[in-house]
Design a protein around this motif. Structure first.
Motif, PDB file in Angstrom:
ATOM      1  N   THR A  57       0.821  -1.214   0.000  1.00  0.00           N
ATOM      2  CA  THR A  57       0.000   0.000   0.000  1.00  0.00           C
ATOM      3  C   THR A  57       0.850   1.257   0.000  1.00  0.00           C
ATOM      4  OG1 THR A  57      -0.061   0.007   2.416  1.00  0.00           O
ATOM      5  CG2 THR A  57      -1.820  -1.187   1.273  1.00  0.00           C
ATOM      6  N   ASN A  58       2.072   1.140   0.539  1.00  0.00           N
ATOM      7  CA  ASN A  58       2.947   2.307   0.675  1.00  0.00           C
ATOM      8  C   ASN A  58       2.253   3.459   1.391  1.00  0.00           C
ATOM      9  OD1 ASN A  58       5.059   1.056  -0.558  1.00  0.00           O
ATOM     10  ND2 ASN A  58       4.674   1.935  -2.581  1.00  0.00           N
ATOM     11  N   ASP A  59       1.482   3.150   2.415  1.00  0.00           N
ATOM     12  CA  ASP A  59       0.737   4.181   3.143  1.00  0.00           C
ATOM     13  C   ASP A  59       1.576   4.673   4.317  1.00  0.00           C
ATOM     14  OD1 ASP A  59      -1.022   5.882   4.294  1.00  0.00           O
ATOM     15  OD2 ASP A  59      -2.628   4.421   4.601  1.00  0.00           O
ATOM     16  N   VAL A  60       2.234   5.828   4.157  1.00  0.00           N
ATOM     17  CA  VAL A  60       3.109   6.344   5.208  1.00  0.00           C
ATOM     18  C   VAL A  60       2.319   6.738   6.444  1.00  0.00           C
ATOM     19  CG1 VAL A  60       4.802   7.166   3.537  1.00  0.00           C
ATOM     20  CG2 VAL A  60       2.992   8.699   4.305  1.00  0.00           C
ATOM     21  N   CYS A  61       1.010   6.939   6.287  1.00  0.00           N
ATOM     22  CA  CYS A  61       0.194   7.354   7.435  1.00  0.00           C
ATOM     23  C   CYS A  61       0.086   6.259   8.491  1.00  0.00           C
ATOM     24  CB  CYS A  61      -1.205   7.758   6.962  1.00  0.00           C
ATOM     25  SG  CYS A  61      -1.183   9.176   5.830  1.00  0.00           S
ATOM     26  N   LEU A  62       0.455   5.021   8.108  1.00  0.00           N
ATOM     27  CA  LEU A  62       0.415   3.910   9.065  1.00  0.00           C
ATOM     28  C   LEU A  62       1.763   3.697   9.754  1.00  0.00           C
ATOM     29  CD1 LEU A  62      -1.661   1.341   6.961  1.00  0.00           C
ATOM     30  CD2 LEU A  62      -2.473   2.925   8.712  1.00  0.00           C
ATOM     31  N   TRP A  63       2.750   4.486   9.369  1.00  0.00           N
ATOM     32  CA  TRP A  63       4.094   4.311   9.931  1.00  0.00           C
ATOM     33  C   TRP A  63       4.168   4.878  11.354  1.00  0.00           C
ATOM     34  CZ3 TRP A  63       7.933   5.906   5.435  1.00  0.00           C
ATOM     35  CH2 TRP A  63       7.791   4.997   4.383  1.00  0.00           C
ATOM     36  N   SER A  64       5.030   4.268  12.157  1.00  0.00           N
ATOM     37  CA  SER A  64       5.226   4.702  13.542  1.00  0.00           C
ATOM     38  C   SER A  64       5.747   6.133  13.584  1.00  0.00           C
ATOM     39  CB  SER A  64       6.227   3.770  14.235  1.00  0.00           C
ATOM     40  OG  SER A  64       6.558   4.255  15.515  1.00  0.00           O
ATOM     41  N   GLY A  65       5.122   6.974  14.425  1.00  0.00           N
ATOM     42  CA  GLY A  65       5.557   8.347  14.599  1.00  0.00           C
ATOM     43  C   GLY A  65       5.040   9.319  13.568  1.00  0.00           C
ATOM     44  N   VAL A  66       4.312   8.829  12.586  1.00  0.00           N
ATOM     45  CA  VAL A  66       3.811   9.683  11.505  1.00  0.00           C
ATOM     46  C   VAL A  66       2.314   9.931  11.717  1.00  0.00           C
ATOM     47  CG1 VAL A  66       3.449   9.883   9.016  1.00  0.00           C
ATOM     48  CG2 VAL A  66       5.555   8.851   9.902  1.00  0.00           C
ATOM     49  N   VAL A  67       1.899  11.192  11.588  1.00  0.00           N
ATOM     50  CA  VAL A  67       0.481  11.557  11.674  1.00  0.00           C
ATOM     51  C   VAL A  67       0.101  12.290  10.391  1.00  0.00           C
ATOM     52  CG1 VAL A  67      -1.249  12.906  12.918  1.00  0.00           C
ATOM     53  CG2 VAL A  67       0.571  11.737  14.184  1.00  0.00           C
ATOM     54  N   CYS A  68      -1.051  11.918   9.813  1.00  0.00           N
ATOM     55  CA  CYS A  68      -1.508  12.540   8.574  1.00  0.00           C
ATOM     56  C   CYS A  68      -2.793  13.328   8.836  1.00  0.00           C
ATOM     57  CB  CYS A  68      -1.772  11.479   7.509  1.00  0.00           C
ATOM     58  SG  CYS A  68      -0.276  10.608   6.973  1.00  0.00           S
ATOM     59  N   ASN A  69      -3.108  14.215   7.868  1.00  0.00           N
ATOM     60  CA  ASN A  69      -4.380  14.931   7.943  1.00  0.00           C
ATOM     61  C   ASN A  69      -5.461  14.149   7.212  1.00  0.00           C
ATOM     62  OD1 ASN A  69      -3.779  15.306   5.278  1.00  0.00           O
ATOM     63  ND2 ASN A  69      -3.361  17.513   5.444  1.00  0.00           N
ATOM     64  N   ASN A  70      -6.639  14.769   7.021  1.00  0.00           N
ATOM     65  CA  ASN A  70      -7.767  14.035   6.435  1.00  0.00           C
ATOM     66  C   ASN A  70      -7.618  13.792   4.937  1.00  0.00           C
ATOM     67  OD1 ASN A  70      -8.073  16.643   5.619  1.00  0.00           O
ATOM     68  ND2 ASN A  70     -10.085  16.968   6.586  1.00  0.00           N
ATOM     69  N   ILE A  71      -6.584  14.346   4.332  1.00  0.00           N
ATOM     70  CA  ILE A  71      -6.324  14.012   2.922  1.00  0.00           C
ATOM     71  C   ILE A  71      -5.039  13.191   2.792  1.00  0.00           C
ATOM     72  CG2 ILE A  71      -7.590  16.011   2.013  1.00  0.00           C
ATOM     73  CD1 ILE A  71      -4.861  17.388   1.584  1.00  0.00           C
ATOM     74  N   SER A  72      -4.691  12.526   3.929  1.00  0.00           N
ATOM     75  CA  SER A  72      -3.565  11.572   3.945  1.00  0.00           C
ATOM     76  C   SER A  72      -2.220  12.214   3.631  1.00  0.00           C
ATOM     77  CB  SER A  72      -3.834  10.412   2.968  1.00  0.00           C
ATOM     78  OG  SER A  72      -4.994   9.725   3.328  1.00  0.00           O
ATOM     79  N   ARG A  73      -2.047  13.449   4.029  1.00  0.00           N
ATOM     80  CA  ARG A  73      -0.749  14.098   3.882  1.00  0.00           C
ATOM     81  C   ARG A  73      -0.088  14.168   5.261  1.00  0.00           C
ATOM     82  NH1 ARG A  73      -1.667  13.031  -0.367  1.00  0.00           N
ATOM     83  NH2 ARG A  73       0.135  11.776   0.184  1.00  0.00           N
ATOM     84  N   VAL A  74       1.229  13.973   5.303  1.00  0.00           N
ATOM     85  CA  VAL A  74       1.978  13.972   6.569  1.00  0.00           C
ATOM     86  C   VAL A  74       1.994  15.378   7.169  1.00  0.00           C
ATOM     87  CG1 VAL A  74       4.211  13.549   7.676  1.00  0.00           C
ATOM     88  CG2 VAL A  74       3.421  12.050   5.827  1.00  0.00           C
ATOM     89  N   VAL A  75       1.478  15.501   8.404  1.00  0.00           N
ATOM     90  CA  VAL A  75       1.472  16.796   9.096  1.00  0.00           C
ATOM     91  C   VAL A  75       2.321  16.779  10.368  1.00  0.00           C
ATOM     92  CG1 VAL A  75      -0.777  17.497   8.187  1.00  0.00           C
ATOM     93  CG2 VAL A  75      -0.654  16.195  10.337  1.00  0.00           C
ATOM     94  N   SER A  76       2.659  15.586  10.868  1.00  0.00           N
ATOM     95  CA  SER A  76       3.425  15.520  12.112  1.00  0.00           C
ATOM     96  C   SER A  76       4.392  14.344  12.091  1.00  0.00           C
ATOM     97  CB  SER A  76       2.490  15.383  13.321  1.00  0.00           C
ATOM     98  OG  SER A  76       3.233  15.214  14.513  1.00  0.00           O
ATOM     99  N   LEU A  77       5.593  14.609  12.568  1.00  0.00           N
ATOM    100  CA  LEU A  77       6.615  13.572  12.692  1.00  0.00           C
ATOM    101  C   LEU A  77       7.146  13.625  14.122  1.00  0.00           C
ATOM    102  CD1 LEU A  77       8.258  11.458  11.113  1.00  0.00           C
ATOM    103  CD2 LEU A  77       9.911  13.245  10.590  1.00  0.00           C
ATOM    104  N   ASP A  78       6.720  12.654  14.955  1.00  0.00           N
ATOM    105  CA  ASP A  78       7.093  12.637  16.366  1.00  0.00           C
ATOM    106  C   ASP A  78       7.895  11.379  16.665  1.00  0.00           C
ATOM    107  OD1 ASP A  78       7.384  12.717  19.082  1.00  0.00           O
ATOM    108  OD2 ASP A  78       5.283  13.138  19.520  1.00  0.00           O
ATOM    109  N   LEU A  79       9.225  11.541  16.806  1.00  0.00           N
ATOM    110  CA  LEU A  79      10.125  10.415  17.080  1.00  0.00           C
ATOM    111  C   LEU A  79      10.912  10.671  18.367  1.00  0.00           C
ATOM    112  CD1 LEU A  79      11.475   9.881  13.441  1.00  0.00           C
ATOM    113  CD2 LEU A  79       9.674   8.599  14.605  1.00  0.00           C
TER     114      LEU A  79
END
Length: 960
Positions: A57-79
């Motif tokens: 799927t290559n869905d980065v929104c499911l990756w650890s520490g990654v938060v996306c908005n409602n259009i599946s764009r990365v808005v937060s990176l918390d590591l």
């Protein structure tokens, strides 16, 4: 005819949607590539980023520490806190187009951050937190227009804070604390009109507090502490109407406290301690009704505390200690309902303690020590039921200790020494279950104290009172580390219960009326460092079991009625530095080992029939009974013949050495064209052809460095006072090669100036490298310098005095070996802090003066503090490092001793040994200082026993 309607999308709309879809897909792919690129540049030992990989799927929104908005764009990176390390090589990840938050705090990331991070990052970025890592280099230039929070704290950033910081117009939080930033606090910060939190603490910033801060009307928090800021506090700070927290501690701020600070009506915390502020505390300060904590301690404030203090109804903590405040303690403090901590120690307050103090407060800590207070203690001090610390020492308080304190079950630390308290201890006072530190010394207390039930007690000092009766039963106080009952009227024998202290370090029963034998079981106290049983009526022999003491340093058995011989193995205690057995009934020979080798005559005088092989002891030599036999005669003849041969051989070498030395010490005289006459004296013949007066003088233009024909570097140092230089030349012959002494190779002098030429070694001065040194390296430095002193004191005849033992005068070379830089004997420009008292007073320097200087060096290595430090806890002791250290050590404030960079968990016992040795070396009386051999022996025994460390120091650390 029926009509049908067909909807046709214009071709341009279909094209637009197609390109939007392509762009959307490209953005998504771009995010994935950027994040994977970031992952590849760092180490992730705990596999927190294991989900960061290509998938179906290559869905980065499911990756650890990654938060996306409602259009599946990365808005937060918390590591944050993932134990990641490595360097961030590019700012590419920071360019994610929708990114608003980046939090990489609490990791081990290092190296510089990308220089373009503030110019190429996504303009949508609002929160950037890189705190608590190991980032280095300078703070990048540029700005991000929408950034709300910038946190770069607790890294290793260097350089100045650029004026660019003033264009981050939307910043609410700026935290650059805990770095190594230098330069001034930029006035451009005043342009950050929306800023609410400003932290620049724990850097190396200089200059003043900029008046432009007064323009930042939204500021709630200012924290500029732990820098080197100077000048006055700007009155404009008083215009910050939203301010809640003002912290300017540990700087060099001077002048008065501006009255405008009393306009900060929302202020809850005001910390100005450890500065150089002077003048009176403005009355307006005491109108701050929302203030919770006020700390103006460690300044030079004067005047009185007004009764206006009663207005501060929210106040919980009031710290005004270590100032020059006078007058009475105001009655107004008694009406502060939330007051928990009141510390006014080390001022000049007079009069009595307010009668109702504690009655309407919530007191937990009360410290009024080191003032001029008089009268009796109020019986309301413990009315809150929460009082844990009662510190009132060094006043003129009198009368009895109130009965209410005998029922104060919350008490943990009580210090009432150096007052005029009288009468008996209140009922229940010796049964307080939580007390771990009790000092009632130097009062007029009396009565029998044979009942004692304090299971938490670790330090007890009842010395210099009038207590009588038998020694109390301390069997319940298993944690005792220091027990001082000296200078009372205690009688009877030492009870067996006294032998059950597994952790006791300091036991002083001197100047009482104790009788009976010294129990041999006392040796079971394996951690005993100091034992003083002097000035009693002990009889019998010195127990041979005393040789089992493992860390005993100071033993005083003087002025008793002890008889018999001194146990031969007593001198085998490697840690033993000082012994006093004078004025007893002892006979026989003095042990010829350990501390007895250099024992002072006053420490053995007044016995019946002691003898010694050591003439310095002042005792008669012991008679040696020899049996005459044929073997003895042959031995004498053989020895005589061998001695004769040795004299011949020695004489031959002496002649050779004399001839060589005579040549080496021959003075070369040169007269220059201007008529100046120079004399050059060499101490090593191989340099005689390398240096001339001209090369020496020309080196002064090149940073005082001289290079011989072989490329070896030497340092040329001017000697300011050299009237007696000729008399000192002969002493230079004694300073032959020693690995811990910088070699002096020549002197050069005219009628007006003189120079020393000594070898130059690659390395740094101790003062430059001390911060952060491990205990092992500090120990090596201690041992190296004392070995140099032993060479100077014991191997040179007559002895040579080193003089200046400050860290500025010690070089640590590339092999990590300490090298002492000597001047001419007797002509040293000494650091006054390392100068022994007798040297200051009589201008005389001896080997015992060097021991004092070495003791100061030990304190410096132990504490990391400079010799002019005035810091102290609870005592208000101002003055030298020695006074501070002696106070801290004697009162178990060992945690305030140790440099925080030393790992105390490994070398605990060793550190206590060296502490004790340092205090011996800095004794006021030169005769009480150990000789160089004993100092070296003490250090060697300390390091050899370090492998068997126990955990008792960690328990001492909890005392203070």
């Amino acid at each position: 005819m029926s009509t049908s309607h067909h909807h046709h999308h214009p071709p341009y709309l279909i094209t637009t949607l197609f390109f939007l879809f392509l762009n959307f897909s490209c953005l998504h792919a771009n995010e994935l590539e950027l994040l994977l690129s970031f992952k590849s540049s760092i180490q992730d030992p705990l596999k927190h980023l294991s989900s960061w990989s290509y998938s179906s799927t290559n869905d980065v929104c499911l990756w650890s520490g990654v938060v996306c908005n409602n259009i599946s764009r990365v808005v937060s990176l918390d590591l944050s806190g993932k134990n990641m390390s490595g360097q961030i090589l590019t700012a590419a990840t920071f360019r994610l187009p929708f990114l608003q938050t980046i939090n990489l705090s609490n990791n081990n990331l290092s190296g510089p951050i990308p220089h373009d991070i503030f110019t190429t990052s996504s303009p949508s970025l609002r929160y950037l937190n890189l705190s608590n890592n190991n980032f280095s280099g300078s703070i990048p230039r540029g700005f991000l227009p929408n950034l709300y929070t910038l946190d770069l704290s607790n890294n290793m950033f260097t350089g100045e804070i650029y004026n660019d910081i003033g264009v981050f117009s939307n910043l609410r939080v700026l935290d650059l604390g805990g770095n190594v930033l230098t330069g001034h606090v930029p006035g451009y910060l005043g342009n950050l009109s929306r800023l609410e939190f400003l932290t620049l603490a724990s850097n190396q910033l200089t200059g003043g507090v900029p008046v432009e801060l007064g323009k930042m009307k939204n500021l709630k928090w200012i924290y500029l502490g732990y820098n080197n800021l100077s000048g006055e506090i700007p009155y404009q700070i008083g215009g910050l109407s939203s301010l809640n927290h003002l912290d300017l501690v540990y700087n060099n701020l001077s002048g008065p406290i501006p009255p405008s600070l009393g306009d900060l009506k929302k202020l809850e915390y005001m910390f100005l301690y450890q500065n150089k502020l002077s003048g009176q505390i403005p009355p307006s300060i005491f109108s701050l009704q929302n203030l919770i904590s006020l700390d103006f301690s460690d300044n030079s404030l004067s005047g009185e505390i007004p009764e206006l203090v009663a207005q501060m109804q929210s106040l919980e903590i009031l710290h005004l200690f270590s100032n020059n405040l006078t007058g009475k303690i105001p009655e107004g403090v008694t009406s502060l309902p939330r007051l928990k901590v009141l510390q006014l120690w080390s001022n000049r307050f007079s009069g009595g303690i307010p009668a109702n103090l504690g009655k309407h407060n919530n007191l937990t800590v009360l410290d009024l020590s080191t003032n001029n207070l008089t009268g009796k203690l109020p019986d309301t001090l413990c009315d809150s039921g929460h009082l844990t610390k009662l510190i009132l020492f060094s006043n003129s308080l009198d009368s009895q200790i109130p009965p209410s304190l005998g029922m104060c079950q919350s008490l943990e630390r009580v210090r009432l020494q150096n007052n005029g308290f009288s009468g008996k201890l209140p009922r229940g006072f010796t049964k307080l279950q939580l007390v771990n530190f009790l000092d009632l010394s130097n009062n007029n207390l009396q009565g029998n104290i044979n009942t004692w039930d304090m299971p938490q007690l670790e330090m007890l000092d009842l010395s210099v009172n009038k207590f009588f009766g038998e020694l109390p039963d301390f069997s319940r106080s298993k944690r005792l580390k220091k027990l001082d009952l000296s200078r009372n009227k205690i009688s009877g024998v030492v009870p067996q219960g006294l032998m059950t202290f597994p952790e006791i370090m300091d036991l002083d029963l001197s100047e009482n009326e104790i009788t009976g034998v010294i129990p041999r079981e006392l040796s079971s106290c394996k951690n005993l460092v100091n034992l003083d049983l002097s000035h009693n009526n002990f009889t019998g022999e010195i127990p041979s079991s005393f040789a089992e003491f493992q860390v005993l340093s100071d033993l005083d058995l003087s002025c008793n009625q002890l008889s018999g011989e001194i146990p031969k193995n007593l001198g085998n205690i490697e840690s033993l530095v000082q012994v006093n057995i004078s004025h007893n009934l002892l006979h026989g020979s003095l042990p010829f080992t350990g501390a007895f080798l250099a024992i002072n005559a006053t420490a053995v005088e007044g016995n019946i029939d002691l003898c010694s092989e050591n003439s310095a002891s002042g005792l008669r030599p012991c008679k040696v009974v020899r049996k005459r036999s044929t073997k003895s005669w042959w031995l004498i003849i053989t020895s005589t013949f061998a001695a004769f041969l040795a004299v011949l051989v020695s004489g031959f070498f002496i002649v050779l050495v004399f001839q060589r030395t005579h040549n080496v010490l021959e003075v070369k005289k040169v007269e220059q064209e201007d008529g100046t006459k120079w004399e050059t004296q060499f101490f090593d013949s191989k340099f005689m052809k390398s240096f001339t007066v001209n090369t020496i003088l020309s080196s002064l233009k090149d940073q005082n460095v001289l290079v011989d024909k072989n490329g070896v570097h030497f340092v040329v140092k001017e000697v300011k006072k050299y009237d007696s230089l000729p008399e000192m030349i002969s002493d230079m012959r004694k300073l032959s090669d020693h690995k811990n002494i910088l070699k002096i190779v020549a002197t050069c002098r005219s009628e007006t100036v003189a120079y020393l030429i000594h070898e130059d070694v690659e390395g740094k001065r101790l003062s430059q490298v001390l911060s952060g040194l491990s205990w092992e390296r500090r120990r090596k430095i201690m041992k190296g310098i004392v070995e140099a002193l032993r060479f100077l004191h014991c191997r040179c005849s007559p002895a040579v005095v080193a003089g200046n033992l400050s860290p500025e005068n010690i070089v640590i070379d590339v092999t990590d070996e300490p090298r002492l830089c000597l001047g001419l004997p007797g002509l040293l420009c000494m650091d006054a802090a390392y100068m022994a008292p007798e040297t200051r007073e009589h201008k005389e320097m001896t080997s015992k003066s060097d021991i004092y200087g070495f003791g100061i060096l030990l304190l410096h290595l132990l504490t990391g503090k400079c010799s002019s430090s005035n810091e102290d806890i609870e005592s208000g002791v101002n003055g030298s490092l020695v006074k501070w250290a002696r106070y801290s050590y004697s009162n178990c404030h060992i945690d305030t001793w140790i440099d925080s960079s030393i790992d105390t968990s490994v070398h605990q016992r060793e550190i206590v040994h060296v502490m004790n040795l340092a205090l011996k070396c800095t004794a006021i009386d030169p005769q009480e200082r150990p000789c160089t051999n004993n100092v070296l022996q003490a250090l060697e025994s300390t390091s050899s026993s370090s492998s068997s460390c126990t955990t008792y120091l960690s328990k001492i650390l909890s005392l203070a």
